[in-house]
Design a protein around this motif. Structure first.
Motif, mmCIF file in Angstrom:
data_model
loop_
_atom_site.group_PDB
_atom_site.id
_atom_site.type_symbol
_atom_site.label_atom_id
_atom_site.label_comp_id
_atom_site.label_asym_id
_atom_site.label_seq_id
_atom_site.Cartn_x
_atom_site.Cartn_y
_atom_site.Cartn_z
ATOM 1 N N TYR A 1 0.791 -1.227 0.000
ATOM 2 C CA TYR A 1 0.000 0.000 0.000
ATOM 3 C C TYR A 1 0.824 1.278 0.000
ATOM 4 O O TYR A 1 0.267 2.371 -0.025
ATOM 5 N N ILE A 2 2.157 1.153 0.029
ATOM 6 C CA ILE A 2 3.002 2.343 -0.109
ATOM 7 C C ILE A 2 3.989 2.167 -1.262
ATOM 8 O O ILE A 2 3.960 2.893 -2.249
ATOM 9 N N ILE A 3 4.870 1.158 -1.142
ATOM 10 C CA ILE A 3 5.963 1.026 -2.107
ATOM 11 C C ILE A 3 5.465 0.717 -3.513
ATOM 12 O O ILE A 3 5.801 1.422 -4.482
ATOM 13 N N VAL A 4 4.654 -0.330 -3.646
ATOM 14 C CA VAL A 4 4.172 -0.716 -4.982
ATOM 15 C C VAL A 4 3.318 0.385 -5.619
ATOM 16 O O VAL A 4 3.529 0.728 -6.793
ATOM 17 N N PRO A 5 2.348 0.981 -4.896
ATOM 18 C CA PRO A 5 1.578 2.064 -5.516
ATOM 19 C C PRO A 5 2.432 3.258 -5.928
ATOM 20 O O PRO A 5 2.161 3.879 -6.961
ATOM 21 N N VAL A 6 3.450 3.598 -5.124
ATOM 22 C CA VAL A 6 4.335 4.702 -5.490
ATOM 23 C C VAL A 6 5.037 4.396 -6.816
ATOM 24 O O VAL A 6 5.111 5.247 -7.715
ATOM 25 N N ILE A 7 5.553 3.181 -6.941
ATOM 26 C CA ILE A 7 6.265 2.793 -8.174
ATOM 27 C C ILE A 7 5.320 2.838 -9.372
ATOM 28 O O ILE A 7 5.639 3.417 -10.423
ATOM 29 N N ILE A 8 4.137 2.211 -9.224
ATOM 30 C CA ILE A 8 3.170 2.189 -10.329
ATOM 31 C C ILE A 8 2.760 3.609 -10.711
ATOM 32 O O ILE A 8 2.719 3.960 -11.901
ATOM 33 N N ALA A 9 2.466 4.436 -9.703
ATOM 34 C CA ALA A 9 2.009 5.803 -9.977
ATOM 35 C C ALA A 9 3.065 6.605 -10.716
ATOM 36 O O ALA A 9 2.747 7.358 -11.654
ATOM 37 N N GLN A 10 4.328 6.456 -10.318
ATOM 38 C CA GLN A 10 5.385 7.233 -10.973
ATOM 39 C C GLN A 10 5.660 6.736 -12.387
ATOM 40 O O GLN A 10 5.971 7.533 -13.281
ATOM 41 N N VAL A 11 5.522 5.433 -12.605
ATOM 42 C CA VAL A 11 5.673 4.901 -13.971
ATOM 43 C C VAL A 11 4.567 5.451 -14.864
ATOM 44 O O VAL A 11 4.813 5.889 -15.997
ATOM 45 N N VAL A 12 3.325 5.447 -14.347
ATOM 46 C CA VAL A 12 2.188 5.974 -15.111
ATOM 47 C C VAL A 12 2.387 7.462 -15.373
ATOM 48 O O VAL A 12 2.190 7.940 -16.500
ATOM 49 N N ARG A 13 2.794 8.201 -14.335
ATOM 50 C CA ARG A 13 2.979 9.645 -14.469
ATOM 51 C C ARG A 13 3.998 9.980 -15.547
ATOM 52 O O ARG A 13 3.741 10.816 -16.430
ATOM 53 N N ARG A 14 5.152 9.328 -15.491
ATOM 54 C CA ARG A 14 6.206 9.619 -16.472
ATOM 55 C C ARG A 14 5.787 9.214 -17.874
ATOM 56 O O ARG A 14 6.100 9.914 -18.854
ATOM 57 N N GLY A 15 5.074 8.094 -17.972
ATOM 58 C CA GLY A 15 4.616 7.652 -19.291
ATOM 59 C C GLY A 15 3.643 8.627 -19.916
ATOM 60 O O GLY A 15 3.749 8.957 -21.107
ATOM 61 N N VAL A 16 2.710 9.133 -19.107
ATOM 62 C CA VAL A 16 1.715 10.079 -19.613
ATOM 63 C C VAL A 16 2.366 11.410 -19.969
ATOM 64 O O VAL A 16 2.071 12.010 -21.007
ATOM 65 N N LEU A 17 3.274 11.890 -19.110
ATOM 66 C CA LEU A 17 3.946 13.165 -19.378
ATOM 67 C C LEU A 17 4.801 13.093 -20.638
ATOM 68 O O LEU A 17 4.852 14.049 -21.417
ATOM 69 N N SER A 18 5.471 11.969 -20.814
ATOM 70 C CA SER A 18 6.314 11.838 -22.008
ATOM 71 C C SER A 18 5.487 11.743 -23.282
ATOM 72 O O SER A 18 5.937 12.146 -24.355
ATOM 73 N N GLY A 19 4.276 11.231 -23.151
ATOM 74 C CA GLY A 19 3.428 11.070 -24.330
ATOM 75 C C GLY A 19 2.591 12.287 -24.668
ATOM 76 O O GLY A 19 2.354 12.574 -25.842
ATOM 77 N N GLY A 20 2.121 13.009 -23.618
ATOM 78 C CA GLY A 20 1.225 14.126 -23.898
ATOM 79 C C GLY A 20 1.414 15.350 -23.045
ATOM 80 O O GLY A 20 0.645 16.313 -23.165
ATOM 81 N N GLY A 21 2.396 15.320 -22.148
ATOM 82 C CA GLY A 21 2.677 16.497 -21.320
ATOM 83 C C GLY A 21 1.631 16.721 -20.238
ATOM 84 O O GLY A 21 0.817 15.854 -19.932
ATOM 85 N N GLN A 22 1.648 17.933 -19.662
ATOM 86 C CA GLN A 22 0.745 18.280 -18.568
ATOM 87 C C GLN A 22 -0.739 18.175 -18.930
ATOM 88 O O GLN A 22 -1.547 17.735 -18.110
ATOM 89 N N PRO A 23 -1.149 18.569 -20.152
ATOM 90 C CA PRO A 23 -2.579 18.415 -20.495
ATOM 91 C C PRO A 23 -3.044 16.959 -20.411
ATOM 92 O O PRO A 23 -4.147 16.685 -19.933
ATOM 93 N N ALA A 24 -2.205 16.040 -20.881
ATOM 94 C CA ALA A 24 -2.564 14.620 -20.823
ATOM 95 C C ALA A 24 -2.652 14.127 -19.378
ATOM 96 O O ALA A 24 -3.539 13.351 -19.022
ATOM 97 N N LEU A 25 -1.716 14.617 -18.533
ATOM 98 C CA LEU A 25 -1.737 14.224 -17.130
ATOM 99 C C LEU A 25 -2.987 14.767 -16.450
ATOM 100 O O LEU A 25 -3.642 14.051 -15.673
ATOM 101 N N ALA A 26 -3.340 16.015 -16.726
ATOM 102 C CA ALA A 26 -4.538 16.610 -16.139
ATOM 103 C C ALA A 26 -5.793 15.850 -16.561
ATOM 104 O O ALA A 26 -6.704 15.618 -15.753
ATOM 105 N N ALA A 27 -5.834 15.452 -17.827
ATOM 106 C CA ALA A 27 -6.996 14.685 -18.319
ATOM 107 C C ALA A 27 -7.087 13.331 -17.620
ATOM 108 O O ALA A 27 -8.178 12.883 -17.239
ATOM 109 N N LEU A 28 -5.933 12.676 -17.436
ATOM 110 C CA LEU A 28 -5.921 11.376 -16.763
ATOM 111 C C LEU A 28 -6.378 11.507 -15.313
ATOM 112 O O LEU A 28 -7.195 10.711 -14.834
#
Length: 363
Positions: free
Chosen positions: A186-213
């Protein structure tokens, strides 16, 4: 704050009613859900907790840790409150009110479990709603982000030892394997997953894509929270009906610790001369709790029908109205805060530095 979040307390009350009613109507279904475990981890709840926590952690930019030094006074005060004061003050309040003052009115076999739930509730600082409270108090957004990121890093290593220590002092057997598994799940795994998702979305669409997600994930997170509460109250229904004052009693130490810790953080920031835009979110971060993690840990450690699980849910019940009252207090006392000698001194120094910079540019 969305309309859904603004009326979170009302939704929680509805979940209490729905959970109690459904628990009495379909006890076999709830028992089946409670029995769906692997290594003491309830699988349905684990999924719901991930749906709660991961969207919140996607908001966190750990690169903000580089800004910590800019707000070292406010950061220092908040860390002191979050990790050196709040868990221990809550444990003391739990021992006093639950273990002594209100003990005659509580089920004797659940008193230790209630105290354990309060400790779990206070052992992790809030991650998501802090951004809402900071915005409502005109808080410095970079400070809030860097403080939350730093707290999340500390939580990975500090949550289990602090909980284990305080549970041990409360004479509660500490299931270390389950506690460490909860930290991982409930801490380590979610942090890792969240940061992988965050970086993937930012690299693909930037802040607008992250805000939409985030816009899509936030309702899912709240629905998962409310579903978990329905399950919890489905298991707690009989106890609540038999002892309707339990929730009010559990709310007493929670309310005291919120106002005590927010007030102490606010005062310490004023003494150190920190600006109000930092002191306000510092006080709010120092008072609020990561109740999603507390609920998950309580279920993992003590079970659905435990007093610990119920105690953490009371934190959810009163979170929004209590924190909104703290927001109103820090906003209403801004004039008093800025009249503090240390605050005025730092403001004067900042003004002189700004004037000197302007003169050098114009010269």
């Amino acid at each position: 704050m969305s309309t859904f979040e603004r009326y979170l307390t009302a939704w929680v009350v509805l979940c209490i009613v729905a959970g109690v009613a459904l628990g009495h109507a379909f006890p076999d279904v709830f028992q089946a859900i409670g029995g769906a475990e692997i290594a003491k981890v309830n699988l349905p709840v684990a999924v719901l907790i991930w749906l709660m926590i991961i969207p919140m952690l996607v908001k966190i930019d750990f690169s903000a840790l580089g800004q910590v030094k800019e707000y070292w006074r406010g950061i220092g005060v908040t860390l002191f409150i979050n990790w050196a004061v709040k868990p221990f003050s809550m444990a003391a309040l739990g021992w006093l009110f639950i273990g002594y003052v209100f003990a005659p009115y509580l089920p004797a076999d659940q008193i230790s479990s209630y105290i354990a739930g309060l400790i779990l509730l206070a052992a992790a600082p809030c991650t998501a709603m802090v951004f809402v409270w900071s915005n409502l108090s005109d808080g410095e957004p970079h400070f809030t982000l860097s403080q939350v990121a730093l707290n999340d890093v500390i939580m990975v290593v500090a949550f289990a030892p602090i909980v284990g220590l305080l549970l041990g002092l409360s004479a509660i057997t500490v299931p270390w394997e389950t506690l460490l598994l909860s930290v991982a799940l409930y801490i380590i795994v979610p942090v890792i997953i969240a940061q992988v998702v965050r970086r993937g979305v930012l690299s693909g669409g930037g802040q607008p894509a992250l805000a939409a997600l985030l816009g899509k994930l936030q309702p899912l997170s709240l629905i998962a929270l409310l579903t978990t509460l329905v399950l919890l109250f489905g298991f707690q229904g009989e106890q609540i009906i038999a002892q309707p004052l339990i929730i009010a009693i559990l709310a007493v130490p929670i309310l005291i610790q919120v106002y005590f810790n927010s007030g102490l953080a606010y005062l310490l920031n004023r003494i150190t001369g920190e600006a109000h835009c930092v002191a306000a979110p510092s006080a709010l971060i120092g008072a609020s709790n990561f109740f999603e993690l507390a609920v998950a840990a309580a279920i993992s450690l003590f079970g659905f029908s435990s007093g610990a699980a119920l105690a953490t849910v009371v934190g959810v019940l009163i979170e929004v109205p209590v924190m909104l009252s703290v927001v109103r207090i820090v906003n209403a006392t801004k004039g008093w805060y800025e009249a503090g000698p240390a605050v005025q001194r730092r403001a004067d120094i900042a003004r002189v530095s700004a004037n000197e910079l302007t003169d050098s540019v114009n010269g």
